[in-house]
Design a protein around this motif. Structure first.
Motif, PDB file in Angstrom:
ATOM      1  N   THR A 159      15.808  -2.279   4.238  1.00  0.00           N
ATOM      2  CA  THR A 159      17.167  -1.382   3.994  1.00  0.00           C
ATOM      3  C   THR A 159      17.980  -1.069   5.201  1.00  0.00           C
ATOM      4  O   THR A 159      19.168  -1.156   5.354  1.00  0.00           O
ATOM      5  CB  THR A 159      16.708  -0.053   3.143  1.00  0.00           C
ATOM      6  N   ALA A 160      17.084  -0.495   6.201  1.00  0.00           N
ATOM      7  CA  ALA A 160      17.914  -0.179   7.520  1.00  0.00           C
ATOM      8  C   ALA A 160      18.286  -1.451   8.152  1.00  0.00           C
ATOM      9  O   ALA A 160      19.553  -1.445   8.750  1.00  0.00           O
ATOM     10  CB  ALA A 160      16.897   0.471   8.566  1.00  0.00           C
ATOM     11  N   ASP A 161      17.709  -2.728   7.950  1.00  0.00           N
ATOM     12  CA  ASP A 161      18.406  -3.847   8.602  1.00  0.00           C
ATOM     13  C   ASP A 161      19.912  -4.448   7.956  1.00  0.00           C
ATOM     14  O   ASP A 161      20.418  -4.897   8.446  1.00  0.00           O
ATOM     15  CB  ASP A 161      17.381  -5.010   8.443  1.00  0.00           C
ATOM     16  N   LEU A 162      19.945  -3.715   6.867  1.00  0.00           N
ATOM     17  CA  LEU A 162      21.296  -3.994   6.204  1.00  0.00           C
ATOM     18  C   LEU A 162      22.456  -3.432   7.195  1.00  0.00           C
ATOM     19  O   LEU A 162      23.791  -3.996   7.191  1.00  0.00           O
ATOM     20  CB  LEU A 162      21.392  -3.245   4.786  1.00  0.00           C
ATOM     21  N   ILE A 163      22.022  -2.596   7.913  1.00  0.00           N
ATOM     22  CA  ILE A 163      23.209  -2.039   8.760  1.00  0.00           C
ATOM     23  C   ILE A 163      23.192  -2.656   9.928  1.00  0.00           C
ATOM     24  O   ILE A 163      24.408  -2.957  10.240  1.00  0.00           O
ATOM     25  CB  ILE A 163      22.668  -0.618   9.269  1.00  0.00           C
ATOM     26  N   ASN A 164      22.506  -3.207  10.610  1.00  0.00           N
ATOM     27  CA  ASN A 164      22.542  -3.696  12.001  1.00  0.00           C
ATOM     28  C   ASN A 164      22.044  -5.284  11.982  1.00  0.00           C
ATOM     29  O   ASN A 164      22.284  -6.071  13.072  1.00  0.00           O
ATOM     30  CB  ASN A 164      21.498  -2.989  12.948  1.00  0.00           C
ATOM     31  N   LYS A 165      21.780  -5.905  10.764  1.00  0.00           N
ATOM     32  CA  LYS A 165      21.326  -7.430  10.828  1.00  0.00           C
ATOM     33  C   LYS A 165      22.295  -8.169   9.796  1.00  0.00           C
ATOM     34  O   LYS A 165      22.932  -8.946  10.304  1.00  0.00           O
ATOM     35  CB  LYS A 165      19.806  -7.721  10.527  1.00  0.00           C
ATOM     36  N   GLN A 166      22.358  -7.487   8.772  1.00  0.00           N
ATOM     37  CA  GLN A 166      23.404  -7.786   7.680  1.00  0.00           C
ATOM     38  C   GLN A 166      23.239  -9.419   7.232  1.00  0.00           C
ATOM     39  O   GLN A 166      23.551  -9.528   5.870  1.00  0.00           O
ATOM     40  CB  GLN A 166      24.840  -7.708   8.376  1.00  0.00           C
ATOM     41  N   LYS A 167      22.716 -10.171   7.928  1.00  0.00           N
ATOM     42  CA  LYS A 167      22.684 -11.452   7.394  1.00  0.00           C
ATOM     43  C   LYS A 167      21.127 -12.168   7.857  1.00  0.00           C
ATOM     44  O   LYS A 167      20.831 -11.853   9.201  1.00  0.00           O
ATOM     45  CB  LYS A 167      23.859 -12.275   7.767  1.00  0.00           C
ATOM     46  N   MET A 168      20.538 -12.952   7.396  1.00  0.00           N
ATOM     47  CA  MET A 168      19.467 -13.719   7.948  1.00  0.00           C
ATOM     48  C   MET A 168      19.560 -15.123   7.599  1.00  0.00           C
ATOM     49  O   MET A 168      20.266 -15.505   6.615  1.00  0.00           O
ATOM     50  CB  MET A 168      17.904 -12.932   7.094  1.00  0.00           C
ATOM     51  N   PRO A 169      19.091 -16.033   8.483  1.00  0.00           N
ATOM     52  CA  PRO A 169      18.075 -15.539   9.687  1.00  0.00           C
ATOM     53  C   PRO A 169      19.395 -15.011  10.672  1.00  0.00           C
ATOM     54  O   PRO A 169      20.556 -15.089  10.918  1.00  0.00           O
ATOM     55  CB  PRO A 169      17.578 -16.966  10.103  1.00  0.00           C
ATOM     56  N   VAL A 170      18.324 -14.296  11.675  1.00  0.00           N
ATOM     57  CA  VAL A 170      19.356 -13.862  12.774  1.00  0.00           C
ATOM     58  C   VAL A 170      19.521 -14.932  13.841  1.00  0.00           C
ATOM     59  O   VAL A 170      18.740 -15.744  14.157  1.00  0.00           O
ATOM     60  CB  VAL A 170      18.527 -12.640  13.338  1.00  0.00           C
ATOM     61  N   ASP A 171      20.850 -14.536  14.646  1.00  0.00           N
ATOM     62  CA  ASP A 171      21.031 -15.378  15.841  1.00  0.00           C
ATOM     63  C   ASP A 171      20.316 -14.979  16.945  1.00  0.00           C
ATOM     64  O   ASP A 171      20.023 -15.730  17.978  1.00  0.00           O
ATOM     65  CB  ASP A 171      22.452 -15.590  16.037  1.00  0.00           C
ATOM     66  N   ASN A 172      20.170 -13.593  17.164  1.00  0.00           N
ATOM     67  CA  ASN A 172      19.391 -13.201  18.247  1.00  0.00           C
ATOM     68  C   ASN A 172      18.826 -11.682  17.920  1.00  0.00           C
ATOM     69  O   ASN A 172      18.927 -11.086  17.033  1.00  0.00           O
ATOM     70  CB  ASN A 172      20.515 -12.837  19.504  1.00  0.00           C
ATOM     71  N   LEU A 173      17.855 -11.370  19.013  1.00  0.00           N
ATOM     72  CA  LEU A 173      17.276 -10.147  18.656  1.00  0.00           C
ATOM     73  C   LEU A 173      16.995  -9.179  20.026  1.00  0.00           C
ATOM     74  O   LEU A 173      16.117  -9.129  20.733  1.00  0.00           O
ATOM     75  CB  LEU A 173      15.578 -10.226  18.465  1.00  0.00           C
TER      76      LEU A 173
END
Length: 290
Positions: A159-173
């Motif tokens: 749920t917290a990833d909705l804030i700072n990732k928003q979409k998957m897969p990610v482009d960077n970490l």
């Protein structure tokens, strides 16, 4: 931390530093070595970081991060009035941590992708902090049940990833290299198999087929601290049932499982067994009892 600092700033250790930099982003890189990488990047970016610290309104950054957290929490959070923790910007590793005495962010990792990403990262960590108030309000008893504890980590990070990732897969970490990003994304796509393992270990334990010690292995299904499979579950709810459906069931593990199953049926992916769902319902009912 001492070892990482000395490796970067002691000229006598240049050979070791060069070796670690050569291995950077290799899938076999020891995660402890990323602290060395972080110290190296801090040294390279020191003027940029000093400008960031001296010429940004961190009160405004914090206010916006706080607003992002509240937008992704059930509305009852406003009645609970949780306390706002102190934030600390440090030089350590790429990770951020929400602990009982404050929230800790690495200044390099938090700043690598710009101001808006930093705001979202602060919102993510504050979201973790506020989960405690929601848990205490709903549940009057703790549980040692391994499956429900695993769901806690999956829902917390997803749920917290909705804030700072928003979409998957990610482009960077952040500061992690491309091979770590690939590992992360591959693990995200393997989530149906991970959820099946979570289900089967739980139902085997309930049937008396495995010991309690073997059942504890369920917690290992929270890969990357819960981020990958947690994001898979929460993002599936968001995409199939809407963002509010993912937010409203936060800190309600029974509702989380039911909504995930509803979304999974629509998407044609792994659905938890009735036995697993009933078990989670029963444990949560026990936790809710006055």
């Amino acid at each position: 931390m001492r070892d990482a600092f000395q490796t970067v700033f002691d000229a006598k250790q240049k050979t070791r530093l060069d070796s670690i930099l050569t291995e950077y982003a290799h899938p076999k890189t020891d995660f402890d070595q990323f602290t060395v990488i972080n110290m190296y990047q801090i040294n390279e970016r020191i003027n940029e970081l000093e400008t960031l610290i001296c010429h940004n309104d961190f009160n405004e950054i914090m206010r916006k991060g706080h607003a992002k957290a509240l937008q992704h929490l059930p509305t009852r959070i406003h009645q609970l009035k949780p306390t706002f923790k102190k934030f600390y910007f440090l030089a350590w590793d790429f990770e951020c941590r929400a602990w009982s005495n404050g929230i800790y962010l690495d200044i390099n990792g938090a700043s690598l992708n710009g101001r808006e990403d930093m705001i979202n990262l602060i919102g993510h960590e504050l979201h973790h902090h506020y989960m405690g108030a929601l848990i205490q309000d709903r549940y009057h008893h703790d549980t040692k049940d391994a499956a429900v504890i695993t769901l806690y980590y999956l829902q917390q990070e997803g749920t917290a990833d909705l804030i700072n990732k928003q979409k998957m897969p990610v482009d960077n970490l952040g500061g992690y290299g491309p091979e770590i990003v690939k590992m992360y994304n591959d693990d995200y796509f393997s989530s149906p198999e991970v959820l099946k393992q979570l289900d089967e270990l739980t139902t085997s334990y309930l049937a008396g087929q495995i010991s309690e010690k073997e059942y504890e292995k369920v917690k290992q299904c929270a890969h990357f601290g819960g981020h990958t499979t947690g994001s898979y579950m929460v993002f599936l709810i968001r995409d199939q049932l809407g963002l509010q459906a993912a937010i409203d069931c936060f800190a309600d593990f029974s509702a989380f499982v039911h909504r995930y199953n509803e979304a999974a049926r629509k998407a044609g992916t792994y659905v938890f067994s009735d036995t697993f769902v009933k078990h989670v319902d029963n444990v949560c009912q026990t936790m809710e009892q006055e």
